[in-house]
Motif scaffolding. Structure first.
Motif, PDB file in Angstrom:
ATOM      1  N   VAL A 260      14.261 -24.817 -32.269  1.00 51.28           N
ATOM      2  CA  VAL A 260      14.183 -23.993 -33.476  1.00 51.28           C
ATOM      3  C   VAL A 260      13.194 -24.650 -34.430  1.00 51.28           C
TER       4      VAL A 260
ATOM      5  N   GLU B 262      13.430 -24.492 -37.777  1.00 52.08           N
ATOM      6  CA  GLU B 262      14.184 -25.056 -38.897  1.00 52.08           C
ATOM      7  C   GLU B 262      15.670 -25.065 -38.574  1.00 52.08           C
ATOM      8  N   ASP B 263      16.404 -25.901 -39.248  1.00 56.01           N
ATOM      9  CA  ASP B 263      17.855 -25.987 -39.085  1.00 56.01           C
ATOM     10  C   ASP B 263      18.509 -24.887 -39.915  1.00 56.01           C
ATOM     11  N   GLN B 264      18.418 -23.661 -39.424  1.00 57.95           N
ATOM     12  CA  GLN B 264      19.003 -22.503 -40.101  1.00 57.95           C
ATOM     13  C   GLN B 264      19.971 -21.823 -39.147  1.00 57.95           C
ATOM     14  N   ALA B 265      21.135 -21.475 -39.648  1.00 54.42           N
ATOM     15  CA  ALA B 265      22.199 -20.919 -38.810  1.00 54.42           C
ATOM     16  C   ALA B 265      21.742 -19.721 -37.988  1.00 54.42           C
ATOM     17  N   ASP B 266      21.105 -18.745 -38.635  1.00 60.11           N
ATOM     18  CA  ASP B 266      20.706 -17.543 -37.896  1.00 60.11           C
ATOM     19  C   ASP B 266      19.700 -17.865 -36.797  1.00 60.11           C
ATOM     20  N   MET B 267      18.811 -18.797 -37.033  1.00 59.84           N
ATOM     21  CA  MET B 267      17.807 -19.195 -36.049  1.00 59.84           C
ATOM     22  C   MET B 267      18.470 -19.905 -34.858  1.00 59.84           C
TER      23      MET B 267
ATOM     24  N   ILE C 202      20.164 -30.689 -35.914  1.00 57.64           N
ATOM     25  CA  ILE C 202      20.723 -29.331 -35.913  1.00 57.64           C
ATOM     26  C   ILE C 202      22.184 -29.428 -36.346  1.00 57.64           C
TER      27      ILE C 202
ATOM     28  N   ALA D  66      23.397 -26.738 -38.919  1.00 57.28           N
ATOM     29  CA  ALA D  66      23.701 -25.552 -39.717  1.00 57.28           C
ATOM     30  C   ALA D  66      24.663 -24.577 -39.041  1.00 57.28           C
TER      31      ALA D  66
ATOM     32  N   ARG E  12      14.862 -30.807 -33.053  1.00 54.95           N
ATOM     33  CA  ARG E  12      15.470 -29.479 -33.204  1.00 54.95           C
ATOM     34  C   ARG E  12      15.611 -28.757 -31.861  1.00 54.95           C
TER      35      ARG E  12
END
Length: 126
Positions: free
Chosen positions: A11, A13-18, A52, A54, A86
């Motif tokens: 991923v 970025e460390d974003q939940a949806d991603m 990771i 999130a 990531r």
């Protein structure tokens, strides 16, 4: 007999949806390229790099039809210096009559650098 199917993705970025979406896409491709149904899956291990945090990647599997009862466990990958950042790795254990060499391991995004030998095998089946 059981066989393991490897998969990995990254991923940006460390974003939940991603995290959830990339994991879902990875597992969908693993299932499609190996002609696997949820009933064939014994269990799935998912590891993530320490950057990771999130979301649980397993949430991506729960979005797939029929995956309610498939056992899934998330864990942290060992922190090796200079390793891929990531990164989400999947080890799916399936019941199959296929030979080990005929399993299609799936690597997406920057994770193709983890096992170029297997990524090339997968590309040659297209």
């Amino acid at each position: 007999m059981t066989r393991g199917i490897r998969g990995a993705t990254t991923v940006v970025e460390d974003q939940a949806d991603m995290i959830i979406e990339n994991t879902r896409r990875l597992v969908e491709e693993m299932v499609t390229k190996n002609n696997v149904s949820p009933e064939d899956v014994s269990h799935v291990f998912i590891s993530v790099t320490k950057d990771i945090t999130a979301a649980f990647p397993a949430k991506g599997l729960r979005k797939l039809p029929g995956w309610t009862y498939v056992p899934v466990m998330c864990m942290t990958e060992i922190d090796v210096p200079n390793s891929l950042k990531r990164c989400i790795r999947v080890m799916m254990v399936v019941n199959t009559d296929k030979e080990q060499a005929s399993m299609n391991h799936i690597f997406q995004n920057e994770a193709i650098h983890l096992r170029p030998d297997l990524a090339c095998k997968e590309d040659s089946t297209l």
